[in-house]
Design a protein around this motif. Structure first.
Motif, mmCIF file in Angstrom:
data_model
loop_
_atom_site.group_PDB
_atom_site.id
_atom_site.type_symbol
_atom_site.label_atom_id
_atom_site.label_comp_id
_atom_site.label_asym_id
_atom_site.label_seq_id
_atom_site.Cartn_x
_atom_site.Cartn_y
_atom_site.Cartn_z
ATOM 1 N N ALA A 108 35.099 43.169 29.630
ATOM 2 C CA ALA A 108 35.575 44.536 29.807
ATOM 3 C C ALA A 108 36.354 44.696 31.102
ATOM 4 C CB ALA A 108 34.392 45.514 29.784
ATOM 5 N N GLN A 109 36.142 43.756 32.040
ATOM 6 C CA GLN A 109 36.860 43.810 33.308
ATOM 7 C C GLN A 109 37.810 42.622 33.467
ATOM 8 O OE1 GLN A 109 34.740 45.563 36.816
ATOM 9 N NE2 GLN A 109 32.923 44.841 35.726
ATOM 10 N N SER A 110 38.243 42.092 32.344
ATOM 11 C CA SER A 110 39.123 40.923 32.389
ATOM 12 C C SER A 110 40.469 41.221 33.047
ATOM 13 C CB SER A 110 39.354 40.379 30.978
ATOM 14 O OG SER A 110 39.966 41.361 30.151
ATOM 15 N N ASP A 111 40.826 42.502 33.126
ATOM 16 C CA ASP A 111 42.114 42.850 33.718
ATOM 17 C C ASP A 111 42.101 42.832 35.248
ATOM 18 O OD1 ASP A 111 40.415 45.034 33.918
ATOM 19 O OD2 ASP A 111 41.995 46.521 33.586
ATOM 20 N N LEU A 112 40.961 42.501 35.859
ATOM 21 C CA LEU A 112 40.896 42.491 37.319
ATOM 22 C C LEU A 112 41.601 41.275 37.921
ATOM 23 C CD1 LEU A 112 37.272 43.718 38.130
ATOM 24 C CD2 LEU A 112 39.386 45.035 37.843
ATOM 25 N N ILE A 113 41.661 40.186 37.150
ATOM 26 C CA ILE A 113 42.355 38.978 37.621
ATOM 27 C C ILE A 113 43.149 38.442 36.438
ATOM 28 C CG2 ILE A 113 42.131 36.734 38.738
ATOM 29 C CD1 ILE A 113 39.274 37.514 39.527
ATOM 30 N N VAL A 114 44.465 38.479 36.543
ATOM 31 C CA VAL A 114 45.311 38.074 35.409
ATOM 32 C C VAL A 114 46.524 37.295 35.907
ATOM 33 C CG1 VAL A 114 44.610 40.080 34.036
ATOM 34 C CG2 VAL A 114 46.676 40.193 35.452
ATOM 35 N N ILE A 115 47.167 36.592 34.988
ATOM 36 C CA ILE A 115 48.469 35.998 35.234
ATOM 37 C C ILE A 115 49.502 36.860 34.522
ATOM 38 C CG2 ILE A 115 49.978 34.009 34.870
ATOM 39 C CD1 ILE A 115 47.804 33.445 36.886
ATOM 40 N N ASP A 116 50.429 37.412 35.279
ATOM 41 C CA ASP A 116 51.480 38.236 34.688
ATOM 42 C C ASP A 116 52.375 37.331 33.838
ATOM 43 O OD1 ASP A 116 54.173 39.465 34.418
ATOM 44 O OD2 ASP A 116 53.322 41.040 35.676
ATOM 45 N N PRO A 117 52.516 37.605 32.533
ATOM 46 C CA PRO A 117 53.303 36.725 31.668
ATOM 47 C C PRO A 117 54.789 36.693 32.029
ATOM 48 C CG PRO A 117 52.670 38.731 30.503
ATOM 49 C CD PRO A 117 51.910 38.716 31.775
ATOM 50 N N ALA A 118 55.280 37.736 32.666
ATOM 51 C CA ALA A 118 56.697 37.784 33.021
ATOM 52 C C ALA A 118 56.988 36.962 34.275
ATOM 53 C CB ALA A 118 57.133 39.231 33.229
ATOM 54 N N THR A 119 56.140 37.109 35.287
ATOM 55 C CA THR A 119 56.385 36.426 36.564
ATOM 56 C C THR A 119 55.630 35.109 36.685
ATOM 57 O OG1 THR A 119 54.537 37.550 37.671
ATOM 58 C CG2 THR A 119 56.680 38.655 37.672
ATOM 59 N N ARG A 120 54.625 34.887 35.813
ATOM 60 C CA ARG A 120 53.746 33.711 35.901
ATOM 61 C C ARG A 120 53.071 33.640 37.272
ATOM 62 N NH1 ARG A 120 54.056 29.585 32.211
ATOM 63 N NH2 ARG A 120 53.788 27.976 33.810
ATOM 64 N N GLN A 121 52.717 34.795 37.791
ATOM 65 C CA GLN A 121 52.019 34.879 39.067
ATOM 66 C C GLN A 121 50.707 35.627 38.882
ATOM 67 O OE1 GLN A 121 53.250 33.459 42.111
ATOM 68 N NE2 GLN A 121 54.646 32.544 40.626
ATOM 69 N N MET A 122 49.700 35.222 39.670
ATOM 70 C CA MET A 122 48.396 35.868 39.594
ATOM 71 C C MET A 122 48.451 37.259 40.210
ATOM 72 S SD MET A 122 44.795 34.827 41.431
ATOM 73 C CE MET A 122 44.633 33.290 40.559
ATOM 74 N N GLU A 123 47.747 38.188 39.558
ATOM 75 C CA GLU A 123 47.543 39.518 40.105
ATOM 76 C C GLU A 123 46.046 39.778 40.149
ATOM 77 O OE1 GLU A 123 49.729 42.243 37.685
ATOM 78 O OE2 GLU A 123 51.693 41.561 38.413
ATOM 79 N N MET A 124 45.548 40.220 41.288
ATOM 80 C CA MET A 124 44.108 40.407 41.456
ATOM 81 C C MET A 124 43.810 41.744 42.114
ATOM 82 S SD MET A 124 41.323 37.883 43.298
ATOM 83 C CE MET A 124 42.060 38.001 44.946
ATOM 84 N N ALA A 125 42.901 42.497 41.506
ATOM 85 C CA ALA A 125 42.432 43.752 42.096
ATOM 86 C C ALA A 125 41.309 43.397 43.067
ATOM 87 C CB ALA A 125 41.940 44.703 41.006
ATOM 88 N N GLY A 126 41.694 43.020 44.284
ATOM 89 C CA GLY A 126 40.761 42.435 45.239
ATOM 90 C C GLY A 126 39.520 43.265 45.519
ATOM 91 N N ARG A 127 39.672 44.559 45.761
ATOM 92 C CA ARG A 127 38.521 45.396 46.102
ATOM 93 C C ARG A 127 37.527 45.499 44.952
ATOM 94 N NH1 ARG A 127 41.159 50.541 49.433
ATOM 95 N NH2 ARG A 127 41.960 49.304 51.209
ATOM 96 N N LYS A 128 38.046 45.633 43.727
ATOM 97 C CA LYS A 128 37.144 45.730 42.571
ATOM 98 C C LYS A 128 36.440 44.409 42.315
ATOM 99 C CE LYS A 128 39.631 49.445 40.213
ATOM 100 N NZ LYS A 128 40.347 49.869 38.970
ATOM 101 N N VAL A 129 37.144 43.302 42.504
ATOM 102 C CA VAL A 129 36.512 41.991 42.341
ATOM 103 C C VAL A 129 35.419 41.804 43.388
ATOM 104 C CG1 VAL A 129 36.883 39.506 42.473
ATOM 105 C CG2 VAL A 129 38.537 40.940 41.281
ATOM 106 N N PHE A 130 35.700 42.223 44.621
ATOM 107 C CA PHE A 130 34.717 42.132 45.700
ATOM 108 C C PHE A 130 33.463 42.928 45.342
ATOM 109 C CE2 PHE A 130 32.721 43.525 49.613
ATOM 110 C CZ PHE A 130 32.777 42.414 50.434
ATOM 111 N N ARG A 131 33.649 44.134 44.835
ATOM 112 C CA ARG A 131 32.516 44.990 44.492
ATOM 113 C C ARG A 131 31.689 44.377 43.362
ATOM 114 N NH1 ARG A 131 35.186 49.186 42.919
ATOM 115 N NH2 ARG A 131 35.665 49.784 45.072
ATOM 116 N N TRP A 132 32.360 43.851 42.339
ATOM 117 C CA TRP A 132 31.647 43.212 41.215
ATOM 118 C C TRP A 132 30.844 42.011 41.697
ATOM 119 C CZ3 TRP A 132 33.044 38.223 39.137
ATOM 120 C CH2 TRP A 132 32.295 37.843 38.011
ATOM 121 N N THR A 133 31.462 41.188 42.516
ATOM 122 C CA THR A 133 30.811 39.974 42.971
ATOM 123 C C THR A 133 29.576 40.267 43.814
ATOM 124 O OG1 THR A 133 32.945 38.842 43.020
ATOM 125 C CG2 THR A 133 31.151 37.817 44.218
#
Length: 325
Positions: free
Chosen positions: A198-223
């Motif tokens: 359900a939170q898979s969108d917090l860390i993704v590879i953008d298909p257009a740029t092929r670069q990682m995008e990460m919602a750092g604060r939300k990942v920190f809170r989950w971890t």
């Protein structure tokens, strides 16, 4: 009574598996905080204070995911005095292959001389090694394989933008490996693992740029909140009290995260891996690289109980107690 014999007291006495050898490969191209900070448009102190990384290593054009995996695998085989021809299965934990086909594991197996070996990739991002180790343990326990080489190799520098302060200064490259063999008594214990898609969108590879995008604060809170109970769960599944742990080797995501997670193991004198300071976040390779470093530095000894804990994109997580080879 030696430490391995004492493992009979952990869980139910039954045949199991063990880590027989470890190997690692760290690229030689060193990136300082000054260089990373300039690219990301921040101050070097900002990186050190926010994530705890002082330096990281990036691969050159010849240090591919496969080549680094081969180097780490060779060391693990040599450490265990094992013949590549005797490897039944090779599992490659990675999320940074340049293409989904062909898989990396088969190429690694052939380069190592493990001809006709079953070989497949596991992609659980930063918890990939812990997942692959659990698979290897299961294969050996079930009698499907006698020797399984688990390799984690990542070239994350291909997938992050240097000017993205959320990822550029943090992620890095490297590889590490563990050879899993049968053991009269378990030395790799059942994982406490799971996922939260359900939170898979917090860390993704953008298909257009092929670069990682990460919602750092939300990942920190989950971890630092949702994952804390997994530590006790992993110890319970191994039948070991946290007080018997000699070391804690979590995914080397962020020094602040490591400190917070370690507070959930109230053990005086517990060694907590902090490989992230010199190596950065190497995704699936971070746990075995940190374990290898602790052993190499004699911070842990053969038979010591160690808690490994991988977590990351997916969202996925896996923790298990192992005895140091």
């Amino acid at each position: 009574m030696n430490k391995v014999a004492e493992s009979a007291k952990i869980g139910r006495p039954q045949p199991g598996s063990r880590i027989a050898g470890l190997g690692a490969y760290r690229p030689s191209f060193l990136i300082s905080n000054e260089e990373a900070a300039t690219a990301a448009g921040v101050e070097p102190d900002w990186i050190a204070q926010r994530v705890g990384v002082q330096e990281r290593r990036h691969a050159d054009e010849n240090e591919t995911v496969v080549n680094m995996a081969v180097a780490a695998g060779k060391e693990a085989l040599a450490d265990a005095q094992a013949d590549p021809a005797d490897i039944d299965v090779l599992v490659l934990a990675t999320c940074s292959m340049p293409s989904p086909m062909p898989n990396g594991a088969a190429q690694v197996a052939t380069a190592l001389g493990c001809h006709a070996t079953a070989a497949f990739d596991v992609n659980a991002a930063c918890s990939g090694f812990s997942h692959a180790l659990a698979v290897a343990d299961g294969l050996v326990r079930a009698g499907i394989a006698r020797q399984v080489l688990v390799v984690a190799s990542e070239r994350m520098s291909d997938w992050v933008a240097p000017d993205d302060r959320n990822t550029g200064p943090i992620f890095a490259d490297g590889a590490a490996a563990a050879l899993v063999q049968p053991s009269p008594l378990p030395q790799i214990f059942p994982p406490a693992w799971g996922s939260n898609g359900a939170q898979s969108d917090l860390i993704v590879i953008d298909p257009a740029t092929r670069q990682m995008e990460m919602a750092g604060r939300k990942v920190f809170r989950w971890t630092t909140t949702a994952l804390a109970p997994i530590i006790q769960d992993a110890c319970d599944r191994a039948g070991i009290a946290p007080s018997r742990l000699k070391a804690f080797v979590p995914h080397q995501a962020n020094l602040r995260i490591l400190d917070i997670l370690a507070q959930n193991i109230d053990v005086r004198g517990l060694t907590v891996a902090q490989d992230v300071i010199q190596t950065g976040n190497t995704c699936a390779a971070s746990v075995p690289l940190a374990l290898h470093a602790l052993r190499k530095d004699n911070a842990i000894a053969s038979g010591d109980a160690v808690l490994l804990f991988g977590f990351g994109a997916g969202l996925t997580y896996a923790a298990q107690v192992v005895l140091c080879p």
